[in-house]
Enzyme design. Sequence first.
Site, PDB file in Angstrom:
ATOM      1  CG  ASP A   1      -4.962   5.875   3.433  1.00  0.00           C
ATOM      2  OD1 ASP A   1      -5.645   5.060   3.858  1.00  0.00           O
ATOM      3  OD2 ASP A   1      -3.646   5.709   2.850  1.00  0.00           O
TER       4      ASP A   1
ATOM      5  CE1 TYR B   1      -7.341   7.502  -4.900  1.00  0.00           C
ATOM      6  CE2 TYR B   1      -6.957   5.914  -6.516  1.00  0.00           C
ATOM      7  CZ  TYR B   1      -7.520   6.309  -5.642  1.00  0.00           C
ATOM      8  OH  TYR B   1      -8.428   5.389  -4.919  1.00  0.00           O
TER       9      TYR B   1
ATOM     10  CG  ASP C   1       1.658   7.026   4.873  1.00  0.00           C
ATOM     11  OD1 ASP C   1       2.319   6.776   5.915  1.00  0.00           O
ATOM     12  OD2 ASP C   1       0.345   6.880   4.971  1.00  0.00           O
TER      13      ASP C   1
ATOM     14  NE  ARG D   1      -1.379   3.672   2.423  1.00  0.00           N
ATOM     15  CZ  ARG D   1      -1.485   2.821   3.501  1.00  0.00           C
ATOM     16  NH1 ARG D   1      -0.383   2.629   4.570  1.00  0.00           N
ATOM     17  NH2 ARG D   1      -2.650   2.212   3.680  1.00  0.00           N
TER      18      ARG D   1
END
Length: 302
Positions: A47, A75, A89, A181
């Site tokens: 993103d 992550y 988000d 997310r």
Amino acid sequence: MGRTRKGRAISGWLVIDKPAGLTSTAIVNKVRWAMNAQKAGHAGTLDPAATGVLAVALGEATKTVPYITDALKCYTFTVRLGQATNTDDAEGEVIAESPNRPTDDQIKDALGAFVGEIQQVPPKFSAVKIDGQRAYKLARDGEDVQIAARPLWVEELVMTDRPDPDHVTLEMTCGKGGYVRSIARDLGEALGCYGHVRDLRRVWSGPFDAADGLTFVQLEALARDPALDTHLRPLEDGLTDLPRVICPDASVTRLRNGNPAMVIADGVEYGETAWAAHQGQAVAVGTYKAGELHPARVFAAH
């Protein structure tokens, strides 16, 4: 006669530590221009607000992209507790709030439900296609977007920090197709407090690590400079998760022409996907059967 591509016929991987605020496509285009390369692509979109490793494939290395996409990724991300947003988000609008704040132990206990083979519904603001249209476009038009759940393998999900009652930092190792997310959203719901991702960083993807990547500033500084080539990693790095077989001299031409050929294998199972190397260079990727490799992708000499 086909149109000749502009630029150099250069192959390999350039690892970038993507900054926030740029799309993955913008990074790829910058790398292609900076290296004056004919062809480029990336292994796994980040993103725009996310940072971290973005592995850019050049030339023949673009044929190895699916194998990096399939590899495990790691992550680190911070979840803002107490708020849900329409994008899951910090870029979106707050659509629900809660005064509830879970304890550290409650968070740790809840994480177990998100490990292993799980079912995950991607965010409404995502690139998932619904009847041929991107979900985020439908969501922006105000349509009620319904996305089917899909499987995701989560190798590990752990809490690494709790800076304050409103935030928790997590680290997740997962397979392809995962949406961080969605993890934040679903964890917030499981804890009865809502949640969304505040910041996100991809630490590593397959064999590529953000710590080894060039920053965008470095990329710009080295653009069109021969010194940039020294940062190029071989296309074979994109095949490290596959078993390797050895391609004898007599089999090189057959494999590069897409025909099955004899290879030397050790410990490779019948029907397994493997890549054939000749003098250290990738010749083909294919299915190993009874002493032969049946090519699915072939690589030009590089």
